[in-house]
Design a protein around this motif. Structure first.
Motif, PDB file in Angstrom:
ATOM      1  N   SER A  40      11.320  41.678 -18.724  1.00  0.00           N
ATOM      2  CA  SER A  40      11.173  40.615 -17.737  1.00  0.00           C
ATOM      3  C   SER A  40       9.996  40.944 -16.830  1.00  0.00           C
ATOM      4  CB  SER A  40      12.447  40.475 -16.890  1.00  0.00           C
ATOM      5  OG  SER A  40      12.618  41.622 -16.066  1.00  0.00           O
ATOM      6  N   THR A  41       9.587  39.975 -16.020  1.00  0.00           N
ATOM      7  CA  THR A  41       8.597  40.204 -14.977  1.00  0.00           C
ATOM      8  C   THR A  41       9.078  39.509 -13.707  1.00  0.00           C
ATOM      9  OG1 THR A  41       7.326  38.265 -15.682  1.00  0.00           O
ATOM     10  CG2 THR A  41       6.628  40.396 -16.533  1.00  0.00           C
ATOM     11  N   GLU A  42       8.745  40.111 -12.575  1.00  0.00           N
ATOM     12  CA  GLU A  42       9.101  39.506 -11.291  1.00  0.00           C
ATOM     13  C   GLU A  42       8.427  38.146 -11.145  1.00  0.00           C
ATOM     14  OE1 GLU A  42       8.367  40.329  -6.516  1.00  0.00           O
ATOM     15  OE2 GLU A  42       8.163  41.966  -7.944  1.00  0.00           O
ATOM     16  N   SER A  43       7.160  38.079 -11.583  1.00  0.00           N
ATOM     17  CA  SER A  43       6.405  36.823 -11.581  1.00  0.00           C
ATOM     18  C   SER A  43       5.184  37.020 -12.460  1.00  0.00           C
ATOM     19  CB  SER A  43       5.977  36.434 -10.162  1.00  0.00           C
ATOM     20  OG  SER A  43       4.939  37.288  -9.705  1.00  0.00           O
ATOM     21  N   ALA A  44       4.412  35.943 -12.636  1.00  0.00           N
ATOM     22  CA  ALA A  44       3.214  36.019 -13.476  1.00  0.00           C
ATOM     23  C   ALA A  44       2.175  36.979 -12.915  1.00  0.00           C
ATOM     24  CB  ALA A  44       2.607  34.629 -13.634  1.00  0.00           C
ATOM     25  N   ALA A  45       2.303  37.362 -11.648  1.00  0.00           N
ATOM     26  CA  ALA A  45       1.346  38.273 -11.022  1.00  0.00           C
ATOM     27  C   ALA A  45       1.553  39.724 -11.434  1.00  0.00           C
ATOM     28  CB  ALA A  45       1.433  38.153  -9.501  1.00  0.00           C
ATOM     29  N   PHE A  46       2.697  40.011 -12.082  1.00  0.00           N
ATOM     30  CA  PHE A  46       3.030  41.400 -12.407  1.00  0.00           C
ATOM     31  C   PHE A  46       3.382  41.565 -13.881  1.00  0.00           C
ATOM     32  CE2 PHE A  46       4.446  40.491  -8.008  1.00  0.00           C
ATOM     33  CZ  PHE A  46       3.522  41.288  -7.324  1.00  0.00           C
ATOM     34  N   SER A  65      17.217  43.201 -11.534  1.00  0.00           N
ATOM     35  CA  SER A  65      18.495  43.429 -12.219  1.00  0.00           C
ATOM     36  C   SER A  65      18.358  44.606 -13.173  1.00  0.00           C
ATOM     37  CB  SER A  65      18.918  42.166 -12.990  1.00  0.00           C
ATOM     38  OG  SER A  65      17.956  41.852 -13.989  1.00  0.00           O
ATOM     39  N   ASP A  66      19.500  45.109 -13.620  1.00  0.00           N
ATOM     40  CA  ASP A  66      19.558  46.169 -14.636  1.00  0.00           C
ATOM     41  C   ASP A  66      20.227  45.618 -15.890  1.00  0.00           C
ATOM     42  OD1 ASP A  66      18.535  48.270 -12.955  1.00  0.00           O
ATOM     43  OD2 ASP A  66      20.504  48.371 -11.974  1.00  0.00           O
ATOM     44  N   PRO A  67      19.884  46.109 -17.077  1.00  0.00           N
ATOM     45  CA  PRO A  67      18.824  47.069 -17.393  1.00  0.00           C
ATOM     46  C   PRO A  67      17.478  46.350 -17.589  1.00  0.00           C
ATOM     47  CG  PRO A  67      20.031  46.543 -19.373  1.00  0.00           C
ATOM     48  CD  PRO A  67      20.703  45.769 -18.258  1.00  0.00           C
ATOM     49  N   GLN A  68      16.405  47.140 -17.735  1.00  0.00           N
ATOM     50  CA  GLN A  68      15.071  46.605 -18.018  1.00  0.00           C
ATOM     51  C   GLN A  68      14.366  47.529 -19.000  1.00  0.00           C
ATOM     52  OE1 GLN A  68      14.065  43.702 -16.903  1.00  0.00           O
ATOM     53  NE2 GLN A  68      15.662  43.361 -15.355  1.00  0.00           N
ATOM     54  N   TRP A  69      13.286  47.034 -19.601  1.00  0.00           N
ATOM     55  CA  TRP A  69      12.475  47.904 -20.451  1.00  0.00           C
ATOM     56  C   TRP A  69      11.014  47.485 -20.419  1.00  0.00           C
ATOM     57  CZ3 TRP A  69       9.989  45.173 -24.223  1.00  0.00           C
ATOM     58  CH2 TRP A  69      10.608  44.037 -24.758  1.00  0.00           C
ATOM     59  N   ASN A 346       6.716  25.820 -21.726  1.00  0.00           N
ATOM     60  CA  ASN A 346       5.470  25.755 -20.943  1.00  0.00           C
ATOM     61  C   ASN A 346       4.457  26.804 -21.386  1.00  0.00           C
ATOM     62  OD1 ASN A 346       6.486  23.610 -19.352  1.00  0.00           O
ATOM     63  ND2 ASN A 346       7.499  25.067 -17.976  1.00  0.00           N
ATOM     64  N   ASN A 347       4.304  26.929 -22.698  1.00  0.00           N
ATOM     65  CA  ASN A 347       3.298  27.817 -23.297  1.00  0.00           C
ATOM     66  C   ASN A 347       3.528  29.300 -23.006  1.00  0.00           C
ATOM     67  OD1 ASN A 347       1.681  25.759 -24.565  1.00  0.00           O
ATOM     68  ND2 ASN A 347       0.920  25.232 -22.527  1.00  0.00           N
ATOM     69  N   ALA A 348       4.790  29.670 -22.786  1.00  0.00           N
ATOM     70  CA  ALA A 348       5.129  31.073 -22.583  1.00  0.00           C
ATOM     71  C   ALA A 348       6.554  31.307 -23.064  1.00  0.00           C
ATOM     72  CB  ALA A 348       4.989  31.460 -21.118  1.00  0.00           C
ATOM     73  N   CYS A 349       6.850  32.561 -23.400  1.00  0.00           N
ATOM     74  CA  CYS A 349       8.220  32.895 -23.788  1.00  0.00           C
ATOM     75  C   CYS A 349       9.086  33.029 -22.546  1.00  0.00           C
ATOM     76  CB  CYS A 349       8.238  34.197 -24.591  1.00  0.00           C
ATOM     77  SG  CYS A 349       7.685  33.996 -26.302  1.00  0.00           S
ATOM     78  N   PRO A 350      10.330  32.576 -22.600  1.00  0.00           N
ATOM     79  CA  PRO A 350      11.215  32.706 -21.438  1.00  0.00           C
ATOM     80  C   PRO A 350      11.523  34.174 -21.148  1.00  0.00           C
ATOM     81  CG  PRO A 350      12.444  31.938 -23.360  1.00  0.00           C
ATOM     82  CD  PRO A 350      10.995  31.913 -23.745  1.00  0.00           C
ATOM     83  N   ALA A 351      11.891  34.464 -19.891  1.00  0.00           N
ATOM     84  CA  ALA A 351      12.158  35.847 -19.477  1.00  0.00           C
ATOM     85  C   ALA A 351      13.274  36.481 -20.290  1.00  0.00           C
ATOM     86  CB  ALA A 351      12.502  35.879 -17.989  1.00  0.00           C
ATOM     87  N   SER A 352      14.199  35.669 -20.784  1.00  0.00           N
ATOM     88  CA  SER A 352      15.310  36.194 -21.584  1.00  0.00           C
ATOM     89  C   SER A 352      14.874  36.628 -22.979  1.00  0.00           C
ATOM     90  CB  SER A 352      16.403  35.127 -21.707  1.00  0.00           C
ATOM     91  OG  SER A 352      15.875  33.946 -22.305  1.00  0.00           O
ATOM     92  N   HIS A 353      13.730  36.118 -23.432  1.00  0.00           N
ATOM     93  CA  HIS A 353      13.199  36.421 -24.770  1.00  0.00           C
ATOM     94  C   HIS A 353      11.706  36.707 -24.630  1.00  0.00           C
ATOM     95  CE1 HIS A 353      16.934  34.285 -25.568  1.00  0.00           C
ATOM     96  NE2 HIS A 353      16.930  34.792 -26.788  1.00  0.00           N
ATOM     97  N   PRO A 354      11.345  37.854 -24.064  1.00  0.00           N
ATOM     98  CA  PRO A 354       9.961  38.075 -23.628  1.00  0.00           C
ATOM     99  C   PRO A 354       8.961  38.475 -24.703  1.00  0.00           C
ATOM    100  CG  PRO A 354      11.294  40.001 -23.137  1.00  0.00           C
ATOM    101  CD  PRO A 354      12.236  38.971 -23.689  1.00  0.00           C
ATOM    102  N   VAL A 355       9.434  38.772 -25.909  1.00  0.00           N
ATOM    103  CA  VAL A 355       8.530  39.303 -26.928  1.00  0.00           C
ATOM    104  C   VAL A 355       8.021  38.175 -27.839  1.00  0.00           C
ATOM    105  CG1 VAL A 355       8.254  40.958 -28.804  1.00  0.00           C
ATOM    106  CG2 VAL A 355       9.767  41.500 -26.881  1.00  0.00           C
TER     107      VAL A 355
END
Length: 418
Positions: A40-46, A65-69, A346-355
């Motif tokens: 995930s990302t906090e926002s597009a800036a990070f 939130s936990d967990p992250q990778w 919107n031309n990006a993968c959702p945070a739940s499916h980031p790859v």
């Protein structure tokens, strides 16, 4: 006495940091500028890419939130000797560092439940193409954040190939796989239950049945061009009346589209053994969550439809189906066989499916035309068209094609070359 103790401690820390720095300097920094992805990302800036850009003024930051990778693709197999974590103030107390050859099976190189943040240099020993930081407990109310994620070692591969003059700037390679066999089997939906499914037409691997495993596919022959593609593809059989009709061939395009160009450049190969299902076999109408479409080869004036269309004499009935190409980064399958994958938004993968993985487009051309009143699929009307994909590409070969064709937006043929 307190000043002497503090001075001695400072000398010890300096000494240890010096040892760590010398240890990591023994090998090269092999992660900088490589493709990075994150849970995930906090926002597009990070974005994840900030953690491997060599700039301590930028950072990757996760959701709160936990967990992250956070994961980096080294481009090819590498020997890993150390990992340096430059934490921002939001760090993890509990985390592990893992390596993988294929992005799905992981070996733990380091693990702790008492991380202290700051700059941590971890002496590790292992090999792999992918290196992942997995965090399970945050030290703050925020997410986890790194200014740099550095992997040292030897090996890895070149991630930016030279684009040949005159290359067509379309992100694509393909496999051309003729019909192989028919069975009432489905190793994704009904594993180990022969005859439990409606009739399927299989393409690619010549051995697919209800009990097929990844290893079975790897060890078997394929009728695809290229034959190195050991994957299995299957669809519901088309009937004209009671006569089965098979496509002249099955064409499977691997595409980089549907997301921004900067995300196409971060496309990851499918992990070995990934299973994907597209379409809705249980659709009750043409607009019932179905994404398949029918058209006519060389008769564009007919248009496309979710259901069968009437094709003029001399043309062929075509079926198009696009598979989801955002992966959750963890699961090779899911209980409903769909929730581990998603379509871009919107031309990006959702945070739940980031790859981002290649977009698989299935194209079937049937030698029939005219009134479709007698056409049906084994699953029902035309709008129940669906497709199944079981990935068994050799890991290095699929990675090369993604690197040389998809990421740099170059049109390649069945050989994976422009």
């Amino acid at each position: 006495m307190r000043k002497k103790a503090l001075f001695a401690a400072a000398l010890l820390v300096t000494s240890l940091l010096g040892v760590a720095t010398r240890a990591s300097a023994a090998d090269s920094l092999i992660s900088q500028g490589r493709t990075a992805t994150a849970s995930s990302t906090e926002s597009a800036a990070f974005p994840a890419s900030n953690a491997v850009d060599g700039n301590l003024g930028t950072r990757w930051s996760s959701a709160f939130s936990d967990p992250q990778w956070l994961q980096v693709d080294l481009g090819a197999s590498a020997t890993i000797s150390s990992v340096v974590l430059n934490w921002e103030a939001a760090y993890a107390r509990s985390f592990s560092v893992k390596a993988s050859a294929n992005g799905s099976s992981w070996t733990t190189l380091y693990s702790t439940t008492s991380g202290a943040g700051g700059k941590q240099t971890l002496a590790v020993s292992g090999t792999g193409r992918y290196v992942r930081l997995e965090t399970t407990a945050r030290a703050t109310q925020w997410g986890v954040s790194l200014t740099e994620f550095q992997v040292y070692g030897s090996g890895g591969g070149t991630t930016t190939p030279t684009i040949p003059p005159g290359a067509v700037r379309v992100a694509e390679f393909l496999a051309d796989c003729p019909f192989s066999h028919r069975l009432q089997d489905d190793p994704i939906i009904f594993p180990n239950l022969p005859g439990a499914s409606h009739m399927h037409s299989f393409f690619g691997s010549t051995v697919t049945n209800a009990a097929t495993t990844t290893q079975d596919l790897i060890n078997a022959n394929s009728n695809c061009n290229p034959s190195i593609d050991k994957s299995s593809y299957w669809i519901p059989t088309l009937y004209n009346g009671n006569t089965p009709v098979e496509p002249t061939t099955g064409i499977f395009y691997y595409l980089g589209e549907g997301v921004r160009d900067d995300l196409i450049a971060q496309t990851q190969p499918f992990p070995l053994g990934l299973r994907i299902v597209a379409g809705n076999a249980k659709a009750t109408g043409p607009n019932d969550n179905t994404i398949s479409r029918w058209s006519c080869l060389h008769a564009g004036e007919v248009g496309s439809s979710h259901d069968f269309v009437t094709c003029p004499a001399g043309t062929m009935l075509e079926s198009y189906l696009d598979f989801p190409h955002c992966w959750d980064g963890v699961n090779l399958d899911s209980p409903d066989h769909k929730s581990h994958m998603a379509y871009p938004v919107n031309n990006a993968c959702p945070a739940s499916h980031p790859v981002v993985v290649p977009k698989l487009r299935q194209v079937m051309r049937y030698p029939v035309n005219g009134n479709p009143a007698n056409f049906r699929l084994a699953s029902g009307p035309g709008y129940t068209m669906h497709g199944d994909f079981f990935n068994a590409w050799p890991v290095d070969e699929l990675a090369r094609r993604v690197n040389d064709c998809i990421r740099v937006i170059v049109k390649c043929g069945t050989d994976g070359r422009p």
